[in-house]
Enzyme design. Structure first.
Site, PDB file in Angstrom:
ATOM      1  CD  GLU A 274      -2.449  -1.534   2.795  1.00 45.90           C
ATOM      2  OE1 GLU A 274      -1.892  -0.582   3.451  1.00 45.90           O
ATOM      3  OE2 GLU A 274      -3.322  -2.262   2.657  1.00 45.90           O
ATOM      4  N   PRO A 275       1.655   1.335  -0.725  1.00 43.49           N
ATOM      5  CG  PRO A 275       2.876   1.832  -3.263  1.00 43.49           C
ATOM      6  CD  PRO A 275       2.077   0.313  -2.377  1.00 43.49           C
ATOM      7  N   GLY A 276       2.176   5.032  -0.264  1.00 43.77           N
ATOM      8  CA  GLY A 276       1.502   6.127  -0.890  1.00 43.77           C
ATOM      9  C   GLY A 276       3.000   7.180  -1.581  1.00 43.77           C
ATOM     10  NE  ARG A 313       4.904  14.413   5.723  1.00 41.58           N
ATOM     11  CZ  ARG A 313       6.219  15.088   5.855  1.00 41.58           C
ATOM     12  NH1 ARG A 313       6.515  16.548   5.410  1.00 41.58           N
ATOM     13  NH2 ARG A 313       6.319  14.252   6.803  1.00 41.58           N
ATOM     14  CE1 TYR A 317       2.308  13.802  11.860  1.00 44.57           C
ATOM     15  CE2 TYR A 317       3.269  14.638   9.442  1.00 44.57           C
ATOM     16  CZ  TYR A 317       1.958  13.822  10.177  1.00 44.57           C
ATOM     17  OH  TYR A 317       0.802  13.112   9.589  1.00 44.57           O
ATOM     18  CB  CYS A 343      -3.860  34.134  14.036  1.00 44.09           C
ATOM     19  SG  CYS A 343      -4.468  35.356  12.539  1.00 44.09           S
ATOM     20  CD  GLU A 344      -2.939  28.474  16.246  1.00 48.33           C
ATOM     21  OE1 GLU A 344      -2.570  27.956  16.508  1.00 48.33           O
ATOM     22  OE2 GLU A 344      -3.811  27.899  15.797  1.00 48.33           O
ATOM     23  CE1 TYR A 372      -0.293  10.021   4.462  1.00 49.74           C
ATOM     24  CE2 TYR A 372       1.808   9.980   3.250  1.00 49.74           C
ATOM     25  CZ  TYR A 372       0.848   9.221   3.625  1.00 49.74           C
ATOM     26  OH  TYR A 372       0.844   8.111   3.445  1.00 49.74           O
TER      27      TYR A 372
HETATM   28  C1  LIG Z   1      -1.251   6.417   5.243  1.00 47.19           C
HETATM   29  C2  LIG Z   1      -1.331   4.347   4.860  1.00 47.19           C
HETATM   30  C3  LIG Z   1      -0.802   3.619   4.078  1.00 47.19           C
HETATM   31  C4  LIG Z   1       0.415   4.558   2.815  1.00 47.19           C
HETATM   32  O1  LIG Z   1       2.146   4.952   4.204  1.00 47.19           O
HETATM   33  P1  LIG Z   1       2.508   5.301   3.240  1.00 47.19           P
HETATM   34  O2  LIG Z   1       3.771   5.719   4.630  1.00 47.19           O
HETATM   35  O3  LIG Z   1       2.438   6.897   2.589  1.00 47.19           O
HETATM   36  O4  LIG Z   1       3.922   4.670   2.319  1.00 47.19           O
HETATM   37  C5  LIG Z   1      -0.499   2.630   3.762  1.00 47.19           C
HETATM   38  N1  LIG Z   1      -1.457   1.619   4.487  1.00 47.19           N
HETATM   39  C6  LIG Z   1      -1.994   2.097   5.843  1.00 47.19           C
HETATM   40  C7  LIG Z   1      -2.763   0.758   6.333  1.00 47.19           C
HETATM   41  C8  LIG Z   1      -1.901   3.309   6.018  1.00 47.19           C
HETATM   42  O5  LIG Z   1      -2.144   4.118   7.158  1.00 47.19           O
END
Ligand SMILES: *Cc1c(COP(=O)(O)O)cnc(C)c1O
Length: 414
Positions: A274-276, A313, A317, A343-344, A372
């Protein structure tokens, strides 16, 4: 590796002038490179081509329909965490049979939507969620395909807010409880156990925690198989990191090389990832305009029209994002805080950063902001959310309009 490069001291994205985009669309604006995003999709597909696999783009990372469609066109499925993301994924053309549904707080109505759409699998995170899912499926006379999200208790060595695979986090199910729940699920006529899942965190800069988690999942999968469960999918989640500053990150091929051998002991299983961030992050930048320079005491501030509501971000973080002037002038450098109008005091894009002197009207590009970034943006301070632009084949087009004041009050009543 970045699609944003200088040509004759002017910042460009895939050859297109960034300042031309600002002139046409205004600022703040998110700019994405289609070619770069697509190359990242292909990179993953290629790395795992020789084993049974399904890559599910993490929708929450950057959920613009154009980017979701691009993912679908490149063979990706989707990892969703809400009914809204299901709606967007289907609207973009993602096939439900390639969608997995993650998250600790799925509501009954979200479950029903996903069941009716016939998604591939629910990644279930608790005993109560499993019970609700079985009830919802029973009411619809359907059978929910499930994996349990196991918490492998490994330290991903990332920011605590995005570490999800530790025992003390809200995510996943412990090894022992998973065994019990798997047996319950297998005995329930409205559930069909098809997988095992984990996601240990985000922005991992080493493959070691992935290996540790995969080994734990493999051992559990073997245990479950010998108890008679028919597992078809091993979902290792997302989390592969990117370079924001000076991180040394593993290549996708290295990640593949450590995961693939672990699957050898699990014949017949398809690997899901599940890459993002790794795909969207470096593909996008946030372009902002300098409004003012100011000095308070010994500190220098560059005030821009982009703020924490556009890119949270750094504030949330303490994240580092590289910032480049769109016009490279060779001006002398100063240490500045780059801040927005919100205003922070926590509203900043960078702190204590050495940047060439800029003046009102100059443009700055905040890099590696594709993941993100827009997806976490908000209307705080009644600020309009930015536009999104996709650069493609030497041209650019708006893929999300800048919000209007009308958008700000839509659905509100006096
Ligand atoms: C956020 C998330 C991802 C993606 O994570 P990345 O660090 O962006 O690759 C994949 N799976 C789940 C369950 C997530 O919550």
């Amino acid at each position: 590796m970045n699609p944003f490069n200088y040509i004759d001291n002017h910042l460009t994205v895939d050859g297109v002038s960034v300042s031309e985009i600002a002139t046409a669309v205004g600022t703040p604006v998110y700019i994405y490179s289609k070619a770069f995003f697509q190359a990242r999709l292909v990179e993953f597909e290629t790395a795992f081509a020789d084993i049974p696999h399904l890559l599910c783009y993490s929708v929450k990372t950057c959920a613009n329909l154009s980017l979701l469609k691009l993912s679908a066109e490149n063979g990706f499925g989707a990892d969703i965490v809400s009914g809204g993301e299901l709606f967007k994924a289907i609207k973009a053309g993602l096939s439900p049979c390639r969608i997995v549904f993650s998250g600790v707080g799925k509501t009954a109505s979200e479950m029903a939507e996903a069941l009716r759409a016939d998604i591939l699998m629910f990644n279930v995170e608790s005993a109560e969620e499993l019970e609700t899912l079985a009830q919802v499926a029973g009411n619809l006379n359907l059978r929910a395909k499930v994996a349990l999200r196991v918490n492998p208790d490994v330290d991903p060595q990332t920011h605590p807010y995005i570490a999800t695979g530790l025992k003390a986090s809200k995510f996943g199910i412990s090894h022992d409880e998973a065994i019990t729940l798997y047996k319950q699920a297998a005995a329930n006529p409205h559930l069909k156990v098809i997988g095992i899942d984990c996601h240990i965190g985000s922005q991992l800069t080493s493959v070691t925690p992935f290996v540790a988690a995969a080994e734990k999942l493999r051992d559990l999968a073997i245990e479950l198989q010998s108890a008679g469960l028919n597992l078809r999918y091993l979902d290792m989640g997302g989390g592969l990191g990117i370079r924001y500053n000076n991180e040394i990150i593993p290549a996708v091929s290295e990640y593949a090389a450590v995961l693939k051998p672990l699957l050898k002991s699990l014949p017949g299983l398809t690997l899901i990832l599940e890459p993002g961030r790794r795909i969207a992050g470096p593909s996008g930048a946030l372009l902002v305009k300098v409004l003012y320079n100011k000095r308070n005491g010994s500190k220098n501030f560059v005030v821009t029209d982009g703020a924490m509501n556009d890119l949270i971000r750094p504030s949330l973080y303490g994240s580092y994002h590289r910032i480049l002037p769109v016009l490279r002038t060779g001006a002398s450098k100063n240490v500045v805080d780059v801040v927005g109008p919100v205003c922070e005091s926590g509203d900043f894009l960078a702190r204590e950063r050495l940047l060439p002197a800029v003046k009102a009207g100059d443009l700055l590009a905040v890099l590696e902001a594709g993941a993100y970034g827009y997806s976490m943006s908000s209307n705080y301070n009644a600020r309009l959310r930015a536009a999104e632009v996709l650069v493609e084949n030497g041209f650019f087009r708006v893929i999300k309009s800048r919000e209007s004041y009308e958008d700000l009050t839509r659905g509100e009543y006096i």
